[in-house]
Design an enzyme around this catalytic site. Sequence first.
Site, mmCIF file in Angstrom:
data_model
loop_
_atom_site.group_PDB
_atom_site.id
_atom_site.type_symbol
_atom_site.label_atom_id
_atom_site.label_comp_id
_atom_site.label_asym_id
_atom_site.label_seq_id
_atom_site.Cartn_x
_atom_site.Cartn_y
_atom_site.Cartn_z
ATOM 1 N N CYS A 199 -27.856 -20.341 -27.877
ATOM 2 C CA CYS A 199 -26.694 -20.435 -26.787
ATOM 3 C C CYS A 199 -25.566 -19.303 -27.205
ATOM 4 O O CYS A 199 -25.234 -17.539 -26.922
ATOM 5 C CB CYS A 199 -26.177 -21.034 -25.499
ATOM 6 S SG CYS A 199 -25.358 -22.177 -26.986
ATOM 7 N N GLY A 245 -27.816 -25.332 -20.209
ATOM 8 C CA GLY A 245 -29.041 -24.230 -19.976
ATOM 9 C C GLY A 245 -28.335 -22.275 -19.157
ATOM 10 O O GLY A 245 -27.225 -22.422 -19.402
ATOM 11 N N SER A 246 -29.338 -22.440 -18.489
ATOM 12 C CA SER A 246 -28.790 -20.834 -17.995
ATOM 13 C C SER A 246 -27.113 -20.865 -16.367
ATOM 14 O O SER A 246 -27.619 -21.717 -16.073
ATOM 15 C CB SER A 246 -29.840 -19.910 -16.999
ATOM 16 O OG SER A 246 -30.509 -20.826 -15.948
ATOM 17 N N THR A 247 -27.025 -19.895 -16.725
ATOM 18 C CA THR A 247 -26.069 -19.376 -15.650
ATOM 19 C C THR A 247 -26.651 -20.128 -14.431
ATOM 20 O O THR A 247 -26.268 -20.207 -13.544
ATOM 21 C CB THR A 247 -25.067 -18.146 -15.541
ATOM 22 O OG1 THR A 247 -24.552 -18.236 -17.038
ATOM 23 C CG2 THR A 247 -24.329 -18.003 -14.711
ATOM 24 N N THR A 294 -28.834 -21.564 -12.829
ATOM 25 C CA THR A 294 -29.228 -22.831 -12.990
ATOM 26 C C THR A 294 -27.974 -23.772 -13.187
ATOM 27 O O THR A 294 -27.863 -24.885 -12.155
ATOM 28 C CB THR A 294 -30.522 -23.738 -13.839
ATOM 29 O OG1 THR A 294 -31.203 -22.377 -14.240
ATOM 30 C CG2 THR A 294 -30.835 -25.038 -13.543
ATOM 31 N N GLY A 295 -27.503 -23.805 -13.738
ATOM 32 C CA GLY A 295 -25.948 -23.667 -14.265
ATOM 33 C C GLY A 295 -24.966 -24.179 -12.865
ATOM 34 O O GLY A 295 -24.331 -25.090 -11.714
ATOM 35 N N GLU A 351 -22.033 -26.170 -19.373
ATOM 36 C CA GLU A 351 -22.656 -25.296 -21.204
ATOM 37 C C GLU A 351 -23.780 -24.123 -20.727
ATOM 38 O O GLU A 351 -24.757 -24.856 -20.728
ATOM 39 C CB GLU A 351 -23.185 -26.362 -22.413
ATOM 40 C CG GLU A 351 -21.880 -27.232 -22.872
ATOM 41 C CD GLU A 351 -21.284 -26.377 -23.264
ATOM 42 O OE1 GLU A 351 -20.351 -25.789 -23.277
ATOM 43 O OE2 GLU A 351 -20.285 -27.884 -23.468
#
Length: 468
Positions: A276, A220-222, A224-225, A242
């Site tokens: 992505c 997902g997005s940076t 949320t990561g 990822e």
Amino acid sequence: MNTCQDLLSAITDPSGREILDPATGEVVGTVHESTTADLDDAVAAARAAQPDWAGLGHEKRSEYLHKAADAVEGNAEALAELLSREQGKPVKNGPNAAFEVGGCSAWLRASADFPLEPEVLVDDESGYAEMEYVPLGVVGAIGPWNWPMMITVWQVAASLRMGNTVVVKPSEYTPLSVLGLVHVLNQALPEDVLRVVPGGGEVGKALSTHSGVDKIMFTGSTRTGQAVMRSAADGLARLTLELGGNDAGVVLPDVDPRAIAGDLFWGAFINTGQTCAALKRLYVHEDVYDAVCEALVGVAQQMPMGNGLEEKNVLGPLQNKQQYDIVANLVEEAKRGGGRVLLGGDPETDQPGYFYPTTLVADLSDDNPLVAEEQFGPALPIVKYSDVEDAIRMANALDVGLGASVWSSDRDAAMDVARRLEAGTVWINKHGAVDPRIPFGGVKKSGFGLEFGVEGLKSVAASRVISR
Ligand code: NAD
């Protein structure tokens, strides 16, 4: 063999939340939102099933993965239709829904077949040491909405092969695709080896803090990561992250613009740009700049966009309103910043669906937001350069590094540039091509940990060294 309607009947909760088709606004189905009790139940069931699953050994688990691939192939049309209706990507043409479903069975089979023997580290007069790879336990798999089925399989196939059981938390935007896929996979797998808990970010957070989860595979997005990394800290759950990217493509002066235009186009516009590792900013040498722009416009004009169920279309809508607004705002910023719109940039606002037209914007400065931020949609910025050192500097300037590409007819020149680009994968004369045999992952804020290939298997296992 199920029809799309059969799948929907099996997975729909009549009292659940409505999921709308991004092309028409019509209801595709309704989905149950998991509670904390549902999550606890799924994790407990997966934990209980894990020892027997691990005890089967590699050979038997691989047989199950092949049976799961058979089930996907037997239901391919139904899955592709469901995916198209919920995610928006066209069913048949190009790298779209049928391609994604085909990727699911391909990754299941490849993950089943990689050989993984214990590695002998020392074997001489001083002694013997080997390292083997053993299951971690329960893997939590949290996914995005752009390639919901394929990314779920990327997370699940390797985890299952290594003797883990899995609890999947699909994106709240595309839960039906993942529920449909898991329903089909579970026709082949033993009970409770694979569970799914639909819901929003709060369910993802609860999964990544859950004491019964040993590893989180997050795509997902940076932003949320980063939250997942914080959530996983207390339990020290292992992580594969990822995350987002803003992949650069560097076009060297020796290319044949018309020969590369088709691959450049699909590198950028695969899944209508919602990918992505898509090409998200293009740096073109001044000698070929006008010709590359012209060739790209020529290709892009041939690519119909519309409802994914209509056979002629190769591009679909943005999947959700939030993403539509991001793309529309970035294109407006590009116009304000002096960008020359070569194609698109003028969405029709009186039609249903989140369709944003295929857009190419030239003459942008490198700091324009359409270049510097991840657009994740069908709008490609093109930047002119005259010195390849500048192109490399601009390509490496951002804090993300998922993929990158170099375009040249000189293999050595391309390799020289490729070796200087800061990305997990650098492609030459193509962009975004993934392969189950080739490890994939990001650098910088695009995350860490590898998926695919033997490296991908190792990353969902614990290492155990035996030394004597
Ligand atoms: P997102 O980060 O908004 O959501 C991803 C998932 O995280 C969803 O299932 C969401 O419900 C869940 N989530 C939200 N908050 C959470 C929290 N606090 N804890 C745990 N889970 C939480 O991403 P998205 O918009 O669905 O996907 C688009 C992004 O994903 C883009 O940036 C794209 O580049 C990236 N992406 C990366 C890869 C890769 O392989 N590197 C692949 C696909 C997409």
